[in-house]
Write an enzyme that holds these catalytic residues in place. Sequence first.
Site, short mmCIF file in Angstrom:
data_model
loop_
_atom_site.label_atom_id
_atom_site.label_comp_id
_atom_site.label_asym_id
_atom_site.label_seq_id
_atom_site.Cartn_x
_atom_site.Cartn_y
_atom_site.Cartn_z
N LYS A 66 0.85 -1.40 0.14
CA LYS A 66 -0.10 0.11 -0.02
C LYS A 66 0.68 1.21 0.15
O LYS A 66 0.53 2.36 -0.54
CB LYS A 66 -0.89 -0.02 1.40
CG LYS A 66 -1.65 1.12 1.56
CD LYS A 66 -2.81 1.54 0.32
CE LYS A 66 -3.49 3.05 0.58
NZ LYS A 66 -4.31 3.30 -0.33
N LYS A 126 0.81 11.58 4.83
CA LYS A 126 1.10 10.78 6.25
C LYS A 126 1.69 9.60 5.10
O LYS A 126 2.60 9.05 5.46
CB LYS A 126 -0.23 10.17 6.57
CG LYS A 126 0.23 9.07 7.85
CD LYS A 126 -0.69 7.91 7.74
CE LYS A 126 -2.05 7.68 6.74
NZ LYS A 126 -2.63 6.64 6.76
P1 NAD Z 1 -11.06 9.76 8.31
O1 NAD Z 1 -10.26 10.88 8.63
O2 NAD Z 1 -12.32 10.23 7.46
O3 NAD Z 1 -11.61 8.79 9.52
C1 NAD Z 1 -10.89 8.46 10.63
C2 NAD Z 1 -11.87 8.20 11.51
O4 NAD Z 1 -11.23 7.58 12.84
C3 NAD Z 1 -12.66 9.69 11.97
O5 NAD Z 1 -13.96 9.59 12.12
C4 NAD Z 1 -12.07 9.71 13.40
O6 NAD Z 1 -13.08 10.39 14.18
C5 NAD Z 1 -11.77 8.36 13.70
N1 NAD Z 1 -10.73 8.10 14.91
C6 NAD Z 1 -9.57 8.81 15.30
N2 NAD Z 1 -9.25 8.28 16.40
C7 NAD Z 1 -10.03 7.49 16.98
C8 NAD Z 1 -9.84 6.46 18.00
N3 NAD Z 1 -8.77 6.59 19.13
N4 NAD Z 1 -10.86 5.57 18.22
C9 NAD Z 1 -11.69 5.74 17.27
N5 NAD Z 1 -11.92 6.35 16.01
C10 NAD Z 1 -11.05 7.29 15.90
O7 NAD Z 1 -10.16 9.07 7.32
P2 NAD Z 1 -10.52 7.98 5.93
O8 NAD Z 1 -10.15 9.22 5.08
O9 NAD Z 1 -11.59 7.31 6.32
O10 NAD Z 1 -9.16 7.07 6.11
C11 NAD Z 1 -8.86 6.05 7.24
C12 NAD Z 1 -7.93 5.35 6.77
O11 NAD Z 1 -8.22 4.98 5.48
C13 NAD Z 1 -6.61 5.89 6.72
O12 NAD Z 1 -5.52 5.31 7.29
C14 NAD Z 1 -6.29 6.35 5.17
O13 NAD Z 1 -4.91 6.52 4.95
C15 NAD Z 1 -7.02 5.00 4.58
N6 NAD Z 1 -7.57 5.26 3.29
C16 NAD Z 1 -8.57 6.18 2.97
C17 NAD Z 1 -8.75 6.50 1.83
C18 NAD Z 1 -9.79 7.58 1.26
O14 NAD Z 1 -9.93 7.79 0.03
N7 NAD Z 1 -10.35 8.24 2.30
C19 NAD Z 1 -8.36 5.61 0.85
C20 NAD Z 1 -7.46 4.38 1.02
C21 NAD Z 1 -7.06 4.36 2.30
#
Ligand code: NAD
Length: 286
Positions: A167, A236
């Site tokens: 990834k 990140k």
């Molecule tokens: P996001 O910021 O929208 O969601 C993350 C969630 O985690 C938030 O709702 C936040 O409140 C919650 N959170 C933070 N600390 C927490 C804790 N201690 N306990 C419980 N919940 C907690 O991020 P996202 O875009 O959904 O991405 C999530 C993961 O997926 C990341 O690692 C990102 O790199 C990866 N990702 C995202 C995408 C995308 O298109 N958004 C695509 C592929 C991979």
Amino acid sequence: MDQTFDIGVIGLGQMGLAMAQTLVRAGQSVLGYDVAAERRALFVPHTNQIQDLANTCQTLLLSLPHSGIVEQVMDTIFPYCRPGMLIIDTSTADPDSTRKLAQAAHAKGVFYVDAPVSGGAAGAAAGTLFIMAGGDDDALHRAKPVLDILGRETVLCGGPGCGNVVKILNNALCAAHLALAGEALAAGEKAGLNREALAAALAKGSGRSAVFEVNLPKWVLSGSFDSGFTMGLMRKDVRLFDEFATANSISPILLQTASTLWRESKAILGDSEDFNCMVPFAGERS
Ligand code: NAD
């Protein structure tokens, strides 16, 4: 909580919420949790107590911003986890951290899989993600039915942490492709070409990438910049790539040049901006 659930989803952000809804549509009973009350409220049923998930669910699915938070969450729920449980971490995370967590899980008889994803919030909502999975064979076998619901395809990349290595390399390439697309568009426009026609042509040639095929028409040329993936999360991932390069004593010139551009973009583009903003940023800078 008396009720039991098939799957507990921890982190109901752009990706986690959409994955939780996809699991429900596939007939799974799901309990949600997020540290932010406004995100919790978007999914029913949810709990305010994270340990409820370990107590009532057989499988836990994590979708969290970064490894620091994944480790913090694992520290909290680990004492409540029972042998035979399965933990699938879909966050894009540090492979070394993943290996450490998988080892601790293994010692407790808990199956642990790193399964970072590609395909964005739309792919999570449609169950068409591309999944890069790492883990022990028995853990990967246990995770397959859940991954089959979430993704159109899962590639088994190797042991614990290997999903995250793939990834990180995927996103290093994507980060570089976005910058390259910005530079190529700016060069063509400088020579007097029409931006849309240029982008459409480059989406067909052998120099094309997913950025030309998908990102430009969908989020850049349309002006929408609403992919659901932020500059902050991509920075990140670029940082994870830089750490990976240092740990493995490699200096890939082109990918590290792209990393530098992403780091520098922070002065102008905030963490909450859409990651496709790299295209105009790289173009203007060239
Ligand atoms: P996001 O910021 O929208 O969601 C993350 C969630 O985690 C938030 O709702 C936040 O409140 C919650 N959170 C933070 N600390 C927490 C804790 N201690 N306990 C419980 N919940 C907690 O991020 P996202 O875009 O959904 O991405 C999530 C993961 O997926 C990341 O690692 C990102 O790199 C990866 N990702 C995202 C995408 C995308 O298109 N958004 C695509 C592929 C991979």
